[in-house]
Design a protein around this motif. Structure first.
Motif, PDB file in Angstrom:
ATOM      1  N   VAL A 189      13.742  25.595 -22.293  1.00 17.33           N
ATOM      2  CA  VAL A 189      14.943  24.883 -21.848  1.00 17.33           C
ATOM      3  C   VAL A 189      16.209  25.414 -22.517  1.00 17.33           C
ATOM      4  O   VAL A 189      16.156  26.051 -23.566  1.00 17.33           O
ATOM      5  CB  VAL A 189      14.807  23.369 -22.105  1.00 17.33           C
ATOM      6  N   ASP A 190      17.350  25.116 -21.881  1.00 24.86           N
ATOM      7  CA  ASP A 190      18.651  25.481 -22.440  1.00 24.86           C
ATOM      8  C   ASP A 190      19.197  24.399 -23.365  1.00 24.86           C
ATOM      9  O   ASP A 190      20.056  24.669 -24.193  1.00 24.86           O
ATOM     10  CB  ASP A 190      19.662  25.728 -21.316  1.00 24.86           C
ATOM     11  N   PHE A 191      18.731  23.171 -23.205  1.00 26.01           N
ATOM     12  CA  PHE A 191      19.210  22.046 -24.001  1.00 26.01           C
ATOM     13  C   PHE A 191      18.041  21.405 -24.758  1.00 26.01           C
ATOM     14  O   PHE A 191      17.563  20.330 -24.390  1.00 26.01           O
ATOM     15  CB  PHE A 191      19.887  20.999 -23.101  1.00 26.01           C
ATOM     16  N   PRO A 192      17.557  22.060 -25.827  1.00 24.77           N
ATOM     17  CA  PRO A 192      16.384  21.530 -26.540  1.00 24.77           C
ATOM     18  C   PRO A 192      16.644  20.191 -27.223  1.00 24.77           C
ATOM     19  O   PRO A 192      15.713  19.445 -27.492  1.00 24.77           O
ATOM     20  CB  PRO A 192      16.057  22.618 -27.564  1.00 24.77           C
ATOM     21  N   LYS A 205      12.759  14.670 -24.948  1.00 26.07           N
ATOM     22  CA  LYS A 205      12.296  13.385 -25.468  1.00 26.07           C
ATOM     23  C   LYS A 205      10.880  13.145 -24.954  1.00 26.07           C
ATOM     24  O   LYS A 205      10.621  13.288 -23.761  1.00 26.07           O
ATOM     25  CB  LYS A 205      13.227  12.270 -24.995  1.00 26.07           C
ATOM     26  N   VAL A 206       9.975  12.800 -25.856  1.00 25.16           N
ATOM     27  CA  VAL A 206       8.587  12.531 -25.482  1.00 25.16           C
ATOM     28  C   VAL A 206       8.239  11.121 -25.954  1.00 25.16           C
ATOM     29  O   VAL A 206       8.346  10.811 -27.139  1.00 25.16           O
ATOM     30  CB  VAL A 206       7.615  13.551 -26.115  1.00 25.16           C
ATOM     31  N   ASP A 207       7.845  10.269 -25.018  1.00 23.24           N
ATOM     32  CA  ASP A 207       7.412   8.913 -25.323  1.00 23.24           C
ATOM     33  C   ASP A 207       5.943   8.776 -24.968  1.00 23.24           C
ATOM     34  O   ASP A 207       5.470   9.387 -24.009  1.00 23.24           O
ATOM     35  CB  ASP A 207       8.220   7.884 -24.520  1.00 23.24           C
ATOM     36  N   ALA A 208       5.237   7.961 -25.718  1.00 23.52           N
ATOM     37  CA  ALA A 208       3.820   7.726 -25.450  1.00 23.52           C
ATOM     38  C   ALA A 208       3.580   6.249 -25.181  1.00 23.52           C
ATOM     39  O   ALA A 208       4.084   5.393 -25.891  1.00 23.52           O
ATOM     40  CB  ALA A 208       2.980   8.175 -26.636  1.00 23.52           C
ATOM     41  N   ILE A 209       2.827   5.988 -24.128  1.00 23.45           N
ATOM     42  CA  ILE A 209       2.402   4.633 -23.807  1.00 23.45           C
ATOM     43  C   ILE A 209       0.884   4.637 -23.837  1.00 23.45           C
ATOM     44  O   ILE A 209       0.241   5.391 -23.115  1.00 23.45           O
ATOM     45  CB  ILE A 209       2.918   4.197 -22.422  1.00 23.45           C
ATOM     46  N   ARG A 239      -6.332   4.896 -21.675  1.00 25.88           N
ATOM     47  CA  ARG A 239      -5.520   6.082 -21.380  1.00 25.88           C
ATOM     48  C   ARG A 239      -4.269   6.127 -22.229  1.00 25.88           C
ATOM     49  O   ARG A 239      -3.798   5.113 -22.724  1.00 25.88           O
ATOM     50  CB  ARG A 239      -5.148   6.123 -19.903  1.00 25.88           C
ATOM     51  N   ILE A 240      -3.745   7.344 -22.374  1.00 25.26           N
ATOM     52  CA  ILE A 240      -2.466   7.570 -23.047  1.00 25.26           C
ATOM     53  C   ILE A 240      -1.582   8.339 -22.072  1.00 25.26           C
ATOM     54  O   ILE A 240      -1.980   9.385 -21.562  1.00 25.26           O
ATOM     55  CB  ILE A 240      -2.630   8.382 -24.344  1.00 25.26           C
ATOM     56  N   THR A 241      -0.407   7.814 -21.794  1.00 20.76           N
ATOM     57  CA  THR A 241       0.535   8.464 -20.895  1.00 20.76           C
ATOM     58  C   THR A 241       1.724   8.954 -21.708  1.00 20.76           C
ATOM     59  O   THR A 241       2.374   8.168 -22.401  1.00 20.76           O
ATOM     60  CB  THR A 241       1.014   7.484 -19.804  1.00 20.76           C
ATOM     61  N   TYR A 242       1.997  10.249 -21.613  1.00 17.51           N
ATOM     62  CA  TYR A 242       3.155  10.843 -22.280  1.00 17.51           C
ATOM     63  C   TYR A 242       4.236  11.067 -21.234  1.00 17.51           C
ATOM     64  O   TYR A 242       3.979  11.660 -20.185  1.00 17.51           O
ATOM     65  CB  TYR A 242       2.779  12.170 -22.943  1.00 17.51           C
ATOM     66  N   HIS A 243       5.447  10.587 -21.523  1.00 22.22           N
ATOM     67  CA  HIS A 243       6.591  10.776 -20.635  1.00 22.22           C
ATOM     68  C   HIS A 243       7.499  11.822 -21.266  1.00 22.22           C
ATOM     69  O   HIS A 243       8.058  11.603 -22.342  1.00 22.22           O
ATOM     70  CB  HIS A 243       7.361   9.474 -20.449  1.00 22.22           C
ATOM     71  N   LEU A 244       7.636  12.957 -20.603  1.00 19.79           N
ATOM     72  CA  LEU A 244       8.503  14.037 -21.067  1.00 19.79           C
ATOM     73  C   LEU A 244       9.812  13.963 -20.307  1.00 19.79           C
ATOM     74  O   LEU A 244       9.829  13.998 -19.083  1.00 19.79           O
ATOM     75  CB  LEU A 244       7.836  15.396 -20.828  1.00 19.79           C
ATOM     76  N   SER A 245      10.918  13.840 -21.046  1.00 18.10           N
ATOM     77  CA  SER A 245      12.247  13.819 -20.439  1.00 18.10           C
ATOM     78  C   SER A 245      13.031  15.031 -20.923  1.00 18.10           C
ATOM     79  O   SER A 245      13.025  15.344 -22.120  1.00 18.10           O
ATOM     80  CB  SER A 245      13.001  12.553 -20.839  1.00 18.10           C
ATOM     81  N   VAL A 246      13.660  15.726 -19.996  1.00 12.22           N
ATOM     82  CA  VAL A 246      14.507  16.868 -20.331  1.00 12.22           C
ATOM     83  C   VAL A 246      15.841  16.719 -19.601  1.00 12.22           C
ATOM     84  O   VAL A 246      15.988  15.871 -18.724  1.00 12.22           O
ATOM     85  CB  VAL A 246      13.843  18.213 -19.946  1.00 12.22           C
ATOM     86  N   ASN A 247      16.791  17.553 -19.956  1.00 14.67           N
ATOM     87  CA  ASN A 247      18.083  17.559 -19.282  1.00 14.67           C
ATOM     88  C   ASN A 247      17.886  17.886 -17.807  1.00 14.67           C
ATOM     89  O   ASN A 247      17.005  18.658 -17.443  1.00 14.67           O
ATOM     90  CB  ASN A 247      18.991  18.598 -19.954  1.00 14.67           C
ATOM     91  N   LEU A 254       0.388  13.352 -18.421  1.00 12.52           N
ATOM     92  CA  LEU A 254       1.718  13.839 -18.780  1.00 12.52           C
ATOM     93  C   LEU A 254       2.604  13.717 -17.557  1.00 12.52           C
ATOM     94  O   LEU A 254       2.335  14.320 -16.529  1.00 12.52           O
ATOM     95  CB  LEU A 254       1.672  15.300 -19.243  1.00 12.52           C
ATOM     96  N   GLU A 255       3.660  12.917 -17.704  1.00 14.56           N
ATOM     97  CA  GLU A 255       4.635  12.755 -16.630  1.00 14.56           C
ATOM     98  C   GLU A 255       5.928  13.426 -17.053  1.00 14.56           C
ATOM     99  O   GLU A 255       6.367  13.291 -18.188  1.00 14.56           O
ATOM    100  CB  GLU A 255       4.874  11.267 -16.349  1.00 14.56           C
ATOM    101  N   ILE A 256       6.530  14.145 -16.119  1.00 15.19           N
ATOM    102  CA  ILE A 256       7.765  14.883 -16.411  1.00 15.19           C
ATOM    103  C   ILE A 256       8.880  14.269 -15.590  1.00 15.19           C
ATOM    104  O   ILE A 256       8.750  14.072 -14.387  1.00 15.19           O
ATOM    105  CB  ILE A 256       7.607  16.378 -16.068  1.00 15.19           C
ATOM    106  N   GLY A 257       9.997  13.946 -16.261  1.00 18.53           N
ATOM    107  CA  GLY A 257      11.137  13.357 -15.570  1.00 18.53           C
ATOM    108  C   GLY A 257      12.430  13.674 -16.276  1.00 18.53           C
ATOM    109  O   GLY A 257      12.459  14.385 -17.279  1.00 18.53           O
ATOM    110  N   GLU A 258      13.512  13.135 -15.753  1.00 20.31           N
ATOM    111  CA  GLU A 258      14.839  13.377 -16.336  1.00 20.31           C
ATOM    112  C   GLU A 258      15.106  12.412 -17.465  1.00 20.31           C
ATOM    113  O   GLU A 258      14.762  11.293 -17.457  1.00 20.31           O
ATOM    114  CB  GLU A 258      15.910  13.212 -15.267  1.00 20.31           C
TER     115      GLU A 258
END
Length: 76
Positions: free
Chosen positions: A13-16, A20-24, A29-37, A72-76
């Protein structure tokens, strides 16, 4: 696991600083939410989702020792 996801995504990424990584965690199960710019979404997903699939493969393999299903879910 959060550190692993951040380590994989940071060089892509250009904006490290926006990573943001959140875990539920549930009982099965464990769900990781990855948020990037928003500008970095295409780089993280890749053409036809290939980069996202590769990231998920590494995360799932690393988490195989746990007795819970990983997502692993990827979102904004």
């Amino acid at each position: 696991m959060k550190e692993l996801i951040q380590t994989i995504v940071k060089p892509l990424v250009d904006f490290p600083e926006d990573i943001k990584v959140d875990a539920i965690e549930d009982e099965t199960r464990i769900t990781y939410h990855l948020s990037v710019n928003k500008a970095d979404m295409g780089k993280v997903i890749g053409k036809q989702g290939r980069v996202a699939k590769a990231i998920r493969t590494v995360v799932y393999a690393a988490g195989s020792s746990q007795h819970k299903k990983l997502f692993l879910e990827i979102g904004e």
